[in-house]
Structures are given as C-alpha cells and as structure tokens.
Design an enzyme around this catalytic site. Structure first.
Site, PDB file in Angstrom:
ATOM      1  N   GLU A 169      34.088  35.226  49.330  1.00  0.00           N
ATOM      2  CA  GLU A 169      34.378  34.126  48.414  1.00  0.00           C
ATOM      3  C   GLU A 169      33.474  32.944  48.751  1.00  0.00           C
ATOM      4  OE1 GLU A 169      38.604  34.705  46.650  1.00  0.00           O
ATOM      5  OE2 GLU A 169      38.705  33.303  48.295  1.00  0.00           O
ATOM      6  N   GLY A 175      37.222  27.976  42.062  1.00  0.00           N
ATOM      7  CA  GLY A 175      37.862  26.970  41.217  1.00  0.00           C
ATOM      8  C   GLY A 175      36.873  26.035  40.545  1.00  0.00           C
TER       9      GLY A 175
HETATM   10  P1  13P Z   1      39.258  31.055  41.409  1.00  0.00           P
HETATM   11  O1  13P Z   1      39.280  32.424  40.799  1.00  0.00           O
HETATM   12  O2  13P Z   1      40.244  30.107  40.790  1.00  0.00           O
HETATM   13  O3  13P Z   1      37.875  30.495  41.505  1.00  0.00           O
HETATM   14  O4  13P Z   1      39.769  31.238  42.941  1.00  0.00           O
HETATM   15  C1  13P Z   1      39.214  32.223  43.729  1.00  0.00           C
HETATM   16  C2  13P Z   1      40.013  32.320  44.975  1.00  0.00           C
HETATM   17  O5  13P Z   1      40.001  31.411  45.792  1.00  0.00           O
HETATM   18  C3  13P Z   1      40.831  33.526  45.178  1.00  0.00           C
HETATM   19  O6  13P Z   1      41.298  33.585  46.487  1.00  0.00           O
END
Ligand code: 13P
Length: 253
Positions: A169, A175
């Site tokens: 990630e 986000g």
């Molecule tokens: P988003 O999909 O909201 O970008 O978040 C990703 C996340 O942190 C999943 O653990």
C-alpha cells in the site's frame, strides 16, 4: 496456484447496524459460486467483529480484524489480543497498516512482535507495507519496502509463511484518489516476490498472495489485478459500498 484475495479494510467506519446491513447486502450481491479462486474478507472495527462473524456464517465471506496486541493479556488498557479474536471466530488480522504506523507509532520492532504472536497463535496475517510520497520521489521505494518486509517477517521460519498475506500500500495512494499505475504495482510486487525467493525459496515466493491497496475502485481494479504478481486488493473507501466492493471482487474472476 495462489488465491486471489479481496479484503475490505473498513477502518474506523460503520456502526453495528451499518456493518450488519453492509454484510447482508454483500451476501446477496456477491455470487458465491464464482469464488473458487477468490477469497473475500471484510475487516470491521473491533466492536462489530463478533456480530460480523454471525452474519457471514454459511457464506464464503471471511472476517478479519484491523489490528491486535502482541501479548495474550495483561495491563494494556484499550488493547485487544489475538486470543480474544480467535475465541470470537476471527483468525485473520491486518498488521502494519500505514495508518497504524503513522498515527499510532507502530514501528518495525512492534510489528515483528505482533506478527510473531499471530504466528504463534496460528492466526493469518495480512501484512501491509509501502513507501511515503517523499521516499518514492527520492527513489527510495525499493529500499523502504524491502526493509519493512525484512524487519517484521524475515525471522519467521519458511513453514510459517503459509499464514502470511502481503499487501503493498503506497502511502501516497491511500484515500487520495491517486492509484499506483498497474505497472508501478507490478514492479514492487515482483520485486518483493523476488526478495522472498532470494531469502527463502522461489517455491515459497510463488505461493504468497501479494495484494495491492490504495484507491482501488471498480474502474481500475481489473487492470491492476491483471498484473501477474498482483493477487487481489486491500480496499478502503470502496469497501464501504456494496456495489463497488462487489464489482472489485468480480474483477478478480
Ligand atoms: P483506499 O482504498 O481508501 O485508498 O484505502 C486503502 C487502504 O488503506 C486499505 O487498507
């Protein structure tokens, strides 16, 4: 063959009634018969886990926790142990999420202890790692991700890796609406798989599911998941909407 996994990290969202409604909606929308090679996991907040385990009963949907402590019990006000999770039927836990690292001071050392406790309990771990924007701009992303994986996981015996799922990630994509391009995700996933092969074996590396997380949406999921080293996703915002999460699950099929 590695399994695809689509896991919804609900973060600090949804009350009890909202959590139950969302799972009920997922039960009707996700075609369970199509899930031969895809696991579907939801990770509600701690207080809603027990109810979630009851609502998913007799379905293919699994429930995971978002965190746990590295001790079984003791004077750790506000914390939750792996044993507590297991007794309510939750055997998978997300560890090392960047929000835990950034807002709650979780270091590689703390994460190593948490991972080792989970393995001792025979729990499954979704271990998150990823670089900050500055680190990518400085070209340090390979170094950062290998260091995070190595420090928390590389003292595990090869036999323990059957309980490890990895989730890349990149912090700059969480986000923000900005996703890593499918090529950027593939590049890191392949790099990490090679790193595991070099330190364990290529046989082991080939069995590890590596998920991508960071602004995955129905519109981009298929292309990201089509990359050979991307084995599904860890989904934040889009996991809170039944239609979007279902579409992302379908993108693995
Ligand atoms: P988003 O999909 O909201 O970008 O978040 C990703 C996340 O942190 C999943 O653990």
């Amino acid at each position: 063959m590695r399994k695809n996994i689509v896991a919804g990290n609900w973060k600090m969202n949804l009350t009890l009634s909202e959590s139950v409604s969302l799972i009920k909606e997922l039960k009707t929308k996700i075609n369970q018969d199509s899930l031969e090679n895809t696991r579907v996991i939801v990770a509600p907040t701690f207080v809603n886990l027990f109810a979630a385990t009851e609502v998913v009963e007799d379905t293919m949907i699994e429930v995971a926790a978002q965190n746990m402590h590295f001790e079984d019990n003791g004077a750790f006000t506000g914390e939750i142990s792996g044993k507590m999770l297991q007794e309510i039927g939750v055997n998978t836990v997300i560890l090392g999420h960047s929000e835990r690292r950034t807002y709650f001071g979780e270091t590689d050392e703390i994460l190593k202890k948490k991972v080792e406790k989970a393995i001792e309990n025979n729990q499954e771990v979704i271990f998150c790692f990823g670089e900050q924007l500055e680190e990518r701009k400085e070209g340090k992303h390979f170094e950062v991700v290998t260091s995070q994986v190595e420090k928390a996981l590389f003292e595990l015996g090869a036999e323990n890796w059957k309980n490890i799922i990895l989730a890349y990630e990149p912090v700059w994509a969480i986000g923000t609406g900005e996703t890593a391009s499918p090529a950027q995700a593939q590049e890191i996933h392949a790099y990490i798989r090679k790193f595991i092969a070099e330190n364990y074996s290529s046989e082991l590396a080939e069995t590890i599911s590596i998920l991508y997380g960071g602004s995955v949406k129905p519109a981009n999921a298929k292309e990201i998941f089509s990359k050979p080293d991307v084995d599904g996703g860890l989904i934040g915002g889009a996991a809170l909407k039944a239609d979007d999460f279902t579409a992302i699950v379908n993108a693995t099929i």
